[in-house]
Design a protein around this motif. Structure first.
Motif, PDB file in Angstrom:
ATOM      1  N   LEU A  83      16.636  54.885  72.344  1.00 52.09           N
ATOM      2  CA  LEU A  83      17.521  55.704  71.525  1.00 52.09           C
ATOM      3  C   LEU A  83      18.967  55.398  71.896  1.00 52.09           C
ATOM      4  O   LEU A  83      19.353  55.493  73.066  1.00 52.09           O
ATOM      5  N   ALA A  84      19.768  55.036  70.910  1.00 51.74           N
ATOM      6  CA  ALA A  84      21.192  54.827  71.123  1.00 51.74           C
ATOM      7  C   ALA A  84      21.899  56.169  71.037  1.00 51.74           C
ATOM      8  O   ALA A  84      21.794  56.870  70.030  1.00 51.74           O
ATOM      9  N   ILE A  85      22.614  56.540  72.098  1.00 51.17           N
ATOM     10  CA  ILE A  85      23.313  57.828  72.140  1.00 51.17           C
ATOM     11  C   ILE A  85      24.729  57.618  71.624  1.00 51.17           C
ATOM     12  O   ILE A  85      25.494  56.838  72.191  1.00 51.17           O
ATOM     13  N   LEU A  86      25.079  58.316  70.547  1.00 53.35           N
ATOM     14  CA  LEU A  86      26.370  58.116  69.893  1.00 53.35           C
ATOM     15  C   LEU A  86      27.413  59.143  70.297  1.00 53.35           C
ATOM     16  O   LEU A  86      28.602  58.822  70.409  1.00 53.35           O
ATOM     17  N   ALA A  87      26.989  60.404  70.465  1.00 57.71           N
ATOM     18  CA  ALA A  87      27.963  61.471  70.712  1.00 57.71           C
ATOM     19  C   ALA A  87      27.270  62.686  71.298  1.00 57.71           C
ATOM     20  O   ALA A  87      26.059  62.868  71.143  1.00 57.71           O
ATOM     21  N   ILE A  88      28.076  63.514  71.952  1.00 60.24           N
ATOM     22  CA  ILE A  88      27.624  64.801  72.484  1.00 60.24           C
ATOM     23  C   ILE A  88      28.312  65.900  71.686  1.00 60.24           C
ATOM     24  O   ILE A  88      29.529  65.841  71.448  1.00 60.24           O
ATOM     25  N   ILE A  89      27.554  66.902  71.278  1.00 63.69           N
ATOM     26  CA  ILE A  89      28.126  68.048  70.566  1.00 63.69           C
ATOM     27  C   ILE A  89      27.597  69.332  71.192  1.00 63.69           C
ATOM     28  O   ILE A  89      26.656  69.309  71.998  1.00 63.69           O
ATOM     29  N   GLN A  90      28.212  70.432  70.835  1.00 63.82           N
ATOM     30  CA  GLN A  90      27.760  71.734  71.306  1.00 63.82           C
ATOM     31  C   GLN A  90      26.603  72.225  70.431  1.00 63.82           C
ATOM     32  O   GLN A  90      26.677  72.187  69.210  1.00 63.82           O
ATOM     33  N   THR A  91      25.543  72.689  71.066  1.00 62.35           N
ATOM     34  CA  THR A  91      24.353  73.123  70.332  1.00 62.35           C
ATOM     35  C   THR A  91      24.683  74.213  69.319  1.00 62.35           C
ATOM     36  O   THR A  91      24.150  74.225  68.197  1.00 62.35           O
ATOM     37  N   GLU A  92      25.582  75.100  69.665  1.00 63.51           N
ATOM     38  CA  GLU A  92      25.911  76.219  68.784  1.00 63.51           C
ATOM     39  C   GLU A  92      26.523  75.766  67.461  1.00 63.51           C
ATOM     40  O   GLU A  92      26.523  76.504  66.476  1.00 63.51           O
ATOM     41  N   VAL A 130      18.349  68.385  71.679  1.00 64.24           N
ATOM     42  CA  VAL A 130      18.986  69.551  72.281  1.00 64.24           C
ATOM     43  C   VAL A 130      18.445  69.799  73.681  1.00 64.24           C
ATOM     44  O   VAL A 130      17.243  69.693  73.927  1.00 64.24           O
ATOM     45  N   ASN A 131      19.359  70.121  74.585  1.00 62.51           N
ATOM     46  CA  ASN A 131      18.964  70.606  75.912  1.00 62.51           C
ATOM     47  C   ASN A 131      19.995  71.639  76.356  1.00 62.51           C
ATOM     48  O   ASN A 131      21.103  71.283  76.755  1.00 62.51           O
ATOM     49  N   ASP A 180      13.246  60.815  74.511  1.00 59.00           N
ATOM     50  CA  ASP A 180      13.858  62.144  74.448  1.00 59.00           C
ATOM     51  C   ASP A 180      14.033  62.748  75.839  1.00 59.00           C
ATOM     52  O   ASP A 180      15.047  63.421  76.114  1.00 59.00           O
ATOM     53  N   ALA A 181      13.061  62.535  76.703  1.00 58.65           N
ATOM     54  CA  ALA A 181      13.128  63.114  78.045  1.00 58.65           C
ATOM     55  C   ALA A 181      14.333  62.587  78.805  1.00 58.65           C
ATOM     56  O   ALA A 181      15.024  63.345  79.506  1.00 58.65           O
ATOM     57  N   MET A 182      14.619  61.281  78.682  1.00 59.92           N
ATOM     58  CA  MET A 182      15.783  60.715  79.352  1.00 59.92           C
ATOM     59  C   MET A 182      17.075  61.289  78.774  1.00 59.92           C
ATOM     60  O   MET A 182      18.032  61.583  79.500  1.00 59.92           O
ATOM     61  N   VAL A 183      17.121  61.478  77.456  1.00 61.64           N
ATOM     62  CA  VAL A 183      18.309  62.069  76.832  1.00 61.64           C
ATOM     63  C   VAL A 183      18.545  63.479  77.362  1.00 61.64           C
ATOM     64  O   VAL A 183      19.677  63.865  77.683  1.00 61.64           O
ATOM     65  N   LYS A 184      17.474  64.260  77.486  1.00 53.46           N
ATOM     66  CA  LYS A 184      17.620  65.618  78.012  1.00 53.46           C
ATOM     67  C   LYS A 184      18.074  65.607  79.462  1.00 53.46           C
ATOM     68  O   LYS A 184      18.861  66.474  79.893  1.00 53.46           O
ATOM     69  N   LEU A 185      17.611  64.634  80.223  1.00 53.53           N
ATOM     70  CA  LEU A 185      18.063  64.514  81.614  1.00 53.53           C
ATOM     71  C   LEU A 185      19.557  64.218  81.658  1.00 53.53           C
ATOM     72  O   LEU A 185      20.295  64.769  82.481  1.00 53.53           O
ATOM     73  N   ILE A 186      20.023  63.365  80.766  1.00 51.64           N
ATOM     74  CA  ILE A 186      21.451  63.040  80.685  1.00 51.64           C
ATOM     75  C   ILE A 186      22.258  64.280  80.316  1.00 51.64           C
ATOM     76  O   ILE A 186      23.321  64.550  80.896  1.00 51.64           O
ATOM     77  N   LEU A 187      21.772  65.032  79.344  1.00 47.79           N
ATOM     78  CA  LEU A 187      22.468  66.263  78.942  1.00 47.79           C
ATOM     79  C   LEU A 187      22.529  67.259  80.093  1.00 47.79           C
ATOM     80  O   LEU A 187      23.542  67.950  80.285  1.00 47.79           O
TER      81      LEU A 187
END
Length: 315
Positions: free
Chosen positions: A4-13, A28-29, A84-91
């Protein structure tokens, strides 16, 4: 190419205010979500920029679409997570950093300004300063040409610095932050990256119009944006080699989200079961297993996942 290429971080809300484009999704995490999409066929490494251009344009459009309903922290090019698990770890790893940065950045966006001039016109005008033209016409020797050339370069640089200072003086008050670059190309006067509140973009455009009039059309102003604040705060994700980590996780029987304590517990449990002193374990095979377990434990203990922020031009 998997991952998965991660492009940006945003606020879940902010996810409730809009939707990510097709072919992308938000993972989401907790308080933050990562906007991800599939990497191009063949991956991001080893391909030319022209080969990657269609994918890069798609990724840019995704970030621009998300910016309509949420502030974003752009992620530096090349961040690929296994799943997805790695992305959540990064978050989870970057949560405190993301929270602080969103508080500081607010709704601000980046605008890039490039200022150019016509080199031939500048040279013609500069030659008229002092007696350069007269001296060259009267005595066109090598020494005179060399001295005139140096004087001409100094005069052009003086004009470039003067124009750049006037532009900075006019535009900086509109920005919360700025990054200045003087490109080496002779046709370039100055490049600016400006961090602006969204409501200041119209004021910037008006000021550029006034500057164009003030320089009597002698400069060309090019504006790019609004866009995500790539120059001021792009997220850098440092990940270990995926193959080594995946093998170590499989051998110890832990997930990508395992804590240091869970990894340590799994290692000791596996070591007890495979210790060469146990009657059921063959000495040679057991020694090899113990060595592999120890290497896997060390790989995961020093797996090196970290999240940081990068500012253009920072050391």
């Amino acid at each position: 190419m998997s991952g998965l290429a991660i492009l940006a971080i945003i606020q879940t809300e902010r996810l409730g205010a809009g939707a990510v484009p097709l072919d992308t999704r938000a993972i989401v995490n907790g308080s933050f979500a990562a906007v991800v999409m599939s990497p191009p066929p063949g991956g991001l490494r080893g391909q030319s920029r022209s080969e990657l251009a269609p994918w890069l344009l798609s990724a840019q459009r995704v970030v621009e679409t998300v910016m309509v309903f949420a502030p974003v922290l752009p992620v530096s090019f090349g961040a690929i997570a296994n799943d997805d698990a790695m992305v959540k770890l990064i978050l989870n790893e970057g949560a405190k950093l993301f929270e602080r940065t969103f508080d500081e950045m607010g709704e601000r966006v980046e605008i890039d300004i490039s200022v150019l001039w016509d080199v031939q016109t500048v040279v013609r005008e500069a030659v008229q300063i002092g007696d350069l033209a007269t001296r060259l016409a009267a005595t066109n020797t090598e020494a005179v040409r060399r001295g005139a050339g140096e004087e001409l370069m100094h005069e052009i640089q003086r004009r470039r610095e003067g124009a750049g200072s006037r532009i900075l003086e006019a535009l900086r008050p509109l920005a919360a932050d700025s990054i200045t670059t003087v490109p080496p190309e002779p046709e370039a006067v100055i490049d600016l990256a400006l961090l602006l509140n969204r409501d200041a973009v119209d004021m910037l455009e008006n000021m550029l119009g006034k500057l164009d009039e003030a320089f009597s059309g002698g400069l060309s102003f090019r504006m790019v944006g609004p866009m995500a604040p790539y120059s001021f705060t792009s997220v850098q994700i440092h990940m270990p080699l995926s193959g080594e980590v995946e093998s170590a996780q499989a051998l110890l029987g832990v997930s990508v989200l395992a804590s240091d304590e869970e990894i340590k517990k799994a290692y000791y449990q596996a070591a007890r079961q495979n210790h060469p002193d146990l009657p059921s374990n063959a000495l040679e095979d057991s020694n090899k297993t113990m060595a592999a377990l120890a290497a896997s434990y060390e790989t995961l203990r020093q797996r090196g996942l970290s999240v940081s922020l990068h500012r253009r031009g920072a050391e």
